[in-house]
Write an enzyme that holds these catalytic residues in place. Structure first.
Site, mmCIF file in Angstrom:
data_model
loop_
_atom_site.group_PDB
_atom_site.id
_atom_site.type_symbol
_atom_site.label_atom_id
_atom_site.label_comp_id
_atom_site.label_asym_id
_atom_site.label_seq_id
_atom_site.Cartn_x
_atom_site.Cartn_y
_atom_site.Cartn_z
ATOM 1 N N TYR A 122 -18.776 -14.263 -13.397
ATOM 2 C CA TYR A 122 -18.009 -13.335 -12.571
ATOM 3 C C TYR A 122 -16.655 -13.965 -12.280
ATOM 4 C CZ TYR A 122 -16.324 -10.819 -8.498
ATOM 5 O OH TYR A 122 -15.548 -10.098 -7.633
ATOM 6 N N GLU A 169 -10.924 -7.603 -11.240
ATOM 7 C CA GLU A 169 -12.322 -8.037 -11.181
ATOM 8 C C GLU A 169 -12.886 -7.945 -12.590
ATOM 9 O OE1 GLU A 169 -15.551 -5.691 -9.292
ATOM 10 O OE2 GLU A 169 -15.847 -7.479 -8.064
#
Ligand code: GDP
Ligand code: MN
Length: 401
Positions: A118, A206
Site C-alpha cells: 500500500y 493512493e
C-alpha cells in the site's frame, strides 16, 4: 477533483512511474480490440477488466475481473459496462459504469511470488508537510489495516524545502522488506511517484496495490488521484479530465452558476454569504432540531438573480422542509438583499415555480431595520428575524408545525 483510475495512471506514467498497462473501452467490441492490442504490445494472454467509476472497493463489488481469453474479455465487459456497481464506498444504489479499463495481467506467471503493498502520498495535517504513507499490507482496505495492525503502517514526512531525499526512498524500500533488484525498483518508483504528486499539484495519491511482480518489477496496479481544484488553472489538460457524470448533478449546476454549494442529507436548506457564517448557520440548524440540507455560500453579491438561482438550487432537493437565509450585510446592504429575496420570490411565482416551503430570513448589518421592514411590507409569507437566536427558534417552530 477526483480522477478515474485510467486517468490517474496516465498522469503517473507521464512522470515515469511504472504502471500496469491498460486501454479504456466503452463497449465489448472496443474491449476485445483493446485486449488484442495489449497482447501484441506486452505479450500478455490474460487480461483484467476493471470498471471505471469514482469509488474504491470495486474488486469486492464485482467490478474487477480476470479474463483468461478473448471470449471472457467480451462476456465480462458486457456484464460490467452499464451495470450499477455497488461497492463499500458507493450508495446502496451504486454507480453506473460507463467504461472499463482493459489491463494486462501482471500477476504472471506465478502468483505466489508476487507481493502487494500500500502506498499513498498526502498532506500530514499535524506536521503541515507532505508524507508518504505505506504498508506491507497492500490490496486490502487500509482502514482495516489501521484498525487491526496499525504497527504495519509507516509514514515518511517530507521537508518541503528539500523534497524527498534518496535515503528516505531507500528507507521505504527497506521497511517494505525489499532487497536487490526490487529494492532499486522501489526507490525509483517512490521517487517518481513523489515527483508526480508535486508536479501535478495533487492533494492525494493512493496506490493500492503497488505490486512486486514475480520478475521483481514494481508497478502501480491501481491509482486513486485527487487533484487540487485551486491549482487546475495551471493544468488545462488535467482540467479536461473532469467527468461530470461522476459528480452530484446539483453541485455541478450550482458551481457553473458561481455558487459554492455542497449537497447534504438534511431537511433545512440554507443560503448564506461567507463560508464561516455558512458553517455556523449549519450548526444553528442542527441545534434547532433540523439537519442542514446543504452548504450554500452565495458570496458577496446577493442580488435578485443570485438569490433566485440559490432558491432554485436548494429546492431541487425534495427533502426540504424550510429554508433559512442568513446574510450579513457588510459590503452588500441588507435592504438590497431583502429586495432580491422579494423579487426572486415573485419571479418564481410568476414562472409557476412558487416556493412552497417556509422561508426564514435573517438579515443583519447595514440597513437591517429597513430590510426587515421591506420584507414585512411585501406581504409575502417570509419570516423576518434579526437575531441569531430568533432564527433558531423560528426554524424549530416551523419544523414542529
Ligand atoms: P479496487 O478494488 O477498486 O481497489 O480495484 P484494484 O485496482 O485495486 O483491483 C482490485 C484487485 O484486483 C487488486 O487488489 C488485485 O488483487 C486484483 N488485480 C488487479 N490487477 C490484476 C491482475 O493483473 N491480475 C490478477 N490476477 N489480479 C489483479
Ligand atoms: Mn485498489
Amino acid at each position: 477533483m477526483n480522477l478515474h483510475e485510467y486517468q490517474g495512471k496516465e498522469i503517473l506514467n507521464s512522470f515515469g512511474v511504472r504502471i500496469q498497462r491498460g486501454i479504456v473501452a466503452h463497449n465489448h467490441i472496443e474491449a476485445v480490440e483493446a485486449a488484442k492490442k495489449l497482447t501484441a504490445e506486452t505479450g500478455t494472454s490474460w487480461h483484467v477488466v476493471k470498471a471505471q467509476v469514482h469509488a474504491g472497493g470495486r474488486g469486492k463489488g464485482g467490478g474487477v475481473k480476470l479474463a483468461k481469453n478473448l471470449q471472457e474479455v467480451e462476456s465480462i465487459s458486457k456484464d460490467i459496462i452499464g451495470m450499477m456497481l455497488v461497492t463499500p464506498q458507493t450508495s446502496a444504489e451504486g454507480k453506473k459504469v460507463n467504461q472499463v479499463l482493459i489491463c494486462e495481467d501482471v500477476y504472471y506467471p506465478g502468483e505466489s511470488e508476487t507481493e502487494e503493498y500500500y502506498m499513498s502520498v498526502l498532506l500530514n495535517r499535524e506536521t503541515g508537510r507532505n508524507m508518504i504513507m505505506y504498508s506491507t499490507e497492500g490490496g486490502m482496505d487500509i482502514e482495516t489495516v489501521a484498525e487491526n495492525t496499525p504497527h504495519l503502517i509507516f509514514t515518511e514526512d517530507i521537508d518541503p524545502s528539500l523534497g524527498l531525499l534518496p535515503f528516505q526512498a531507500r528507507k521505504i524500500a527497506f521497511n517494505l522488506g525489499l532487497s536487490g533488484v526490487a529494492l532499486k525498483e522501489m526507490v525509483k518508483f517512490v521517487s517518481a511517484l513523489y515527483t508526480a504528486y508535486i508536479e501535478s499539484d495533487s492533494s492525494m495519491f493512493e496506490i493500492n496495490p503497488v505490486l512486486k511482480t514475480s520478475d521483481s518489477k514494481i508497478m502501480a496496479v491501481d491509482a486513486k488521484v485527487a487533484l487540487d481544484d485551486s491549482a487546475l488553472f495551471r493544468h488545462k489538460d488535467y482540467a479536461k479530465m473532469r467527468d461530470f457524470r461522476e459528480e452530484n448533478a446539483i453541485e455541478v449546476e450550482a458551481n457553473a452558476a458561481g455558487l459554492n454549494y455542497v449537497d447534504l442529507e438534511g431537511n433545512v436548506g440554507c443560503m448564506v454569504n461567507g463560508a464561516g457564517l455558512a458553517m455556523s448557520t449549519m450548526d444553528l440548524i442542527k441545534q434547532s432540531g433540523g439537519e442542514p440540507a446543504n452548504f450554500l455560500d452565495v458570496g458577496g453579491t446577493a442580488d435578485a438573480e443570485r438569490v433566485e438561482k440559490g432558491f432554485r438550487i436548494i429546492l431541487k432537493d425534495e427533502n426540504i422542509k424550510a429554508i433559512l437565509v442568513n446574510i450579513f450585510g457588510g459590503i452588500v446592504r441588507c435592504d438590497r438583499v431583502a429586495q432580491g429575496i422579494v423579487d426572486a420570490y415573485k419571479n418564481m411565482a410568476t414562472a409557476g415555480d412558487a416556493i412552497q416551503v417556509p422561508i426564514i430570513v435573517r438579515l443583519q448589518g447595514t440597513n437591517a431595520i429597513e430590510a426587515k421592514q421591506l420584507i414585512e411590507e411585501s406581504g409575502l409569507p417570509v419570516h423576518s428575524v434579526v437575531e441569531f437566536q430568533e432564527a433558531a427558534d423560528k426554524v424549530q417552530e416551523v419544523l414542529a408545525s
